[in-house]
Write an enzyme that holds these catalytic residues in place. Structure first.
Site, short mmCIF file in Angstrom:
data_model
loop_
_atom_site.label_atom_id
_atom_site.label_comp_id
_atom_site.label_asym_id
_atom_site.label_seq_id
_atom_site.Cartn_x
_atom_site.Cartn_y
_atom_site.Cartn_z
N ARG A 24 -118.33 43.38 77.39
CA ARG A 24 -118.17 44.86 77.75
C ARG A 24 -118.13 45.60 76.75
O ARG A 24 -118.83 46.73 76.71
CB ARG A 24 -116.87 44.66 78.30
CG ARG A 24 -116.40 45.98 78.69
CD ARG A 24 -115.11 45.96 79.60
NE ARG A 24 -115.30 45.21 80.99
CZ ARG A 24 -114.10 44.69 81.76
NH1 ARG A 24 -113.04 45.28 81.33
NH2 ARG A 24 -114.49 44.35 82.94
N ARG B 224 -128.26 35.26 71.45
CA ARG B 224 -128.87 33.84 71.71
C ARG B 224 -130.08 33.70 72.42
O ARG B 224 -129.93 34.24 73.57
CB ARG B 224 -127.62 32.89 72.04
CG ARG B 224 -126.50 32.70 71.16
CD ARG B 224 -125.46 31.98 71.45
NE ARG B 224 -124.61 32.99 72.52
CZ ARG B 224 -123.60 32.63 72.95
NH1 ARG B 224 -122.76 31.43 72.84
NH2 ARG B 224 -122.95 33.26 74.15
N ARG C 192 -109.92 38.88 58.16
CA ARG C 192 -109.70 39.85 57.03
C ARG C 192 -109.61 39.44 55.79
O ARG C 192 -110.35 39.92 54.92
CB ARG C 192 -108.13 40.57 57.33
CG ARG C 192 -108.49 41.65 58.64
CD ARG C 192 -106.96 42.70 58.80
NE ARG C 192 -107.04 43.55 59.84
CZ ARG C 192 -106.08 44.53 60.11
NH1 ARG C 192 -105.29 44.45 59.15
NH2 ARG C 192 -106.60 45.26 61.05
N LYS D 155 -107.58 36.49 63.39
CA LYS D 155 -107.87 37.74 62.78
C LYS D 155 -107.67 38.24 61.44
O LYS D 155 -108.42 38.59 60.82
CB LYS D 155 -107.87 38.80 63.80
CG LYS D 155 -108.15 38.73 65.31
CD LYS D 155 -107.66 39.93 66.21
CE LYS D 155 -108.56 39.72 67.63
NZ LYS D 155 -108.33 40.74 68.60
#
Length: 312
Positions: free
Chosen positions: A19, A40, A141, A137
């Protein structure tokens, strides 16, 4: 000079059939960036994803076959651009490690935007209730920074398609018309931004020196409200007062613990945003970040009020 400018503006986007990724690719094309999409081979056998790719190619996107697990395809794709945006889903966050390695290897990327697009993981501390959702996450970083890769992190908080359609009522598909549950004291503010608008802000950062090695936070006016304020806006629209049921922090934590993962994740996110205030409990500039609606005041976006109008 013109050729150099075009090369700098060329963007590789990974995850274009999702999305957000689809919106990122459309926003990139609309901003006249040469846009490359890494997909892919199996994507072409999916009719829904194939239609999305057709829309993008009809608009000028260049589709490249490859994957995050194929270093050769990553290197070849990266060599053609100066910016990389990754929009894989949260379960694939650590799959960005080979991409970071390929970016480091090629040495040609002027800006990398990893897949975050939520609350700032470095400021969201919820004692592993999230099953590592935010720590993964943060791990990405630290890897980006350790490799010295030029980057921008996008902290857009919640997508408007998440929680707002139910007015932040877990399990509901539409806003309540009789009674509403308010978590915490109802005064902690959360932030919602439509995916299309997140994409527009993100593409604007790609060649903006003001966002280099910074977090871009999105807190656009009209999209930052507490639960009490959201309920008040909805009550005004439906011209009816709702019965309010308050759930304390302690009771919410108990419900989170009693509910098996992943069915408890809506409540975990509500706890993070509307009880602990991790979306709005700090000043953007003091945190060393920049705010999207301040940097790009020309960008128009959907407000929560106008989005709720579509649910009437």
């Amino acid at each position: 000079m013109e050729e150099s400018k075009e090369a700098f503006n060329s963007i590789l986007i990974i995850g274009v059939t999702g999305r957000l990724g689809f919106e990122l690719a459309k926003a990139s094309l609309e901003a006249s960036h040469p846009t490359f999409c890494l997909v892919r081979p199996s994507t072409f056998s999916d009719s829904v994803k194939s239609r999305k790719l057709q829309i993008l190619t009809d608009s000028g996107a260049i589709v490249l076959q490859g994957s995050l697990h194929d270093e050769g395809s990553l290197v070849e794709a990266i060599k053609q651009v100066k910016a990389v945006i990754c929009a894989v889903n949260s379960k694939q966050v650590l799959d960005q490690k080979p991409l970071i390695s390929a970016i480091k290897k090629t040495g040609c990327i002027e800006r990398f935007i990893p897949s975050e697009f939520g609350l700032d993981p470095d400021k969201t501390h919820i004692s592993e209730m999230d099953q590592g959702f935010y720590s993964r996450k943060s791990e990405i970083r630290r890897l980006v920074e350790a490799e010295g890769i030029a980057h921008t992190y996008i902290s857009c908080n919640f997508f408007m398609s998440y929680l707002i359609p139910s007015l932040v009522q877990p399990g509901l598909k539409s806003p309540p018309r009789d009674k509403v549950t308010i978590f915490g004291d109802g005064n902690v503010k959360g932030v919602f931004v439509k995916e299309r608008d997140v994409a527009a802000f993100t593409i604007s950062t790609v060649d903006d020196p003001r966002t280099l090695n910074k977090v871009l936070y999105l807190r656009p006016p009209g999209n930052v409200y507490s639960m009490s304020e959201l309920v008040e806006i909805w009550e005004h629209k439906i011209k009816k007062q709702l019965e309010k049921i308050y759930v304390s922090e302690e009771d919410l934590l108990n419900k989170i613990k009693e509910t098996p993962y992943p069915n408890n994740m809506e409540m975990v996110f509500i706890y993070a945003a509307f009880v602990k205030g991790f979306q709005t409990c700090f000043e953007v500039e003091a945190a060393g970040g920049v705010e999207g609606s301040v940097l790009y005041p020309h960008l128009k976006y959907t407000t929560i009020s106008s989005y709720l109008d579509t649910l009437l």
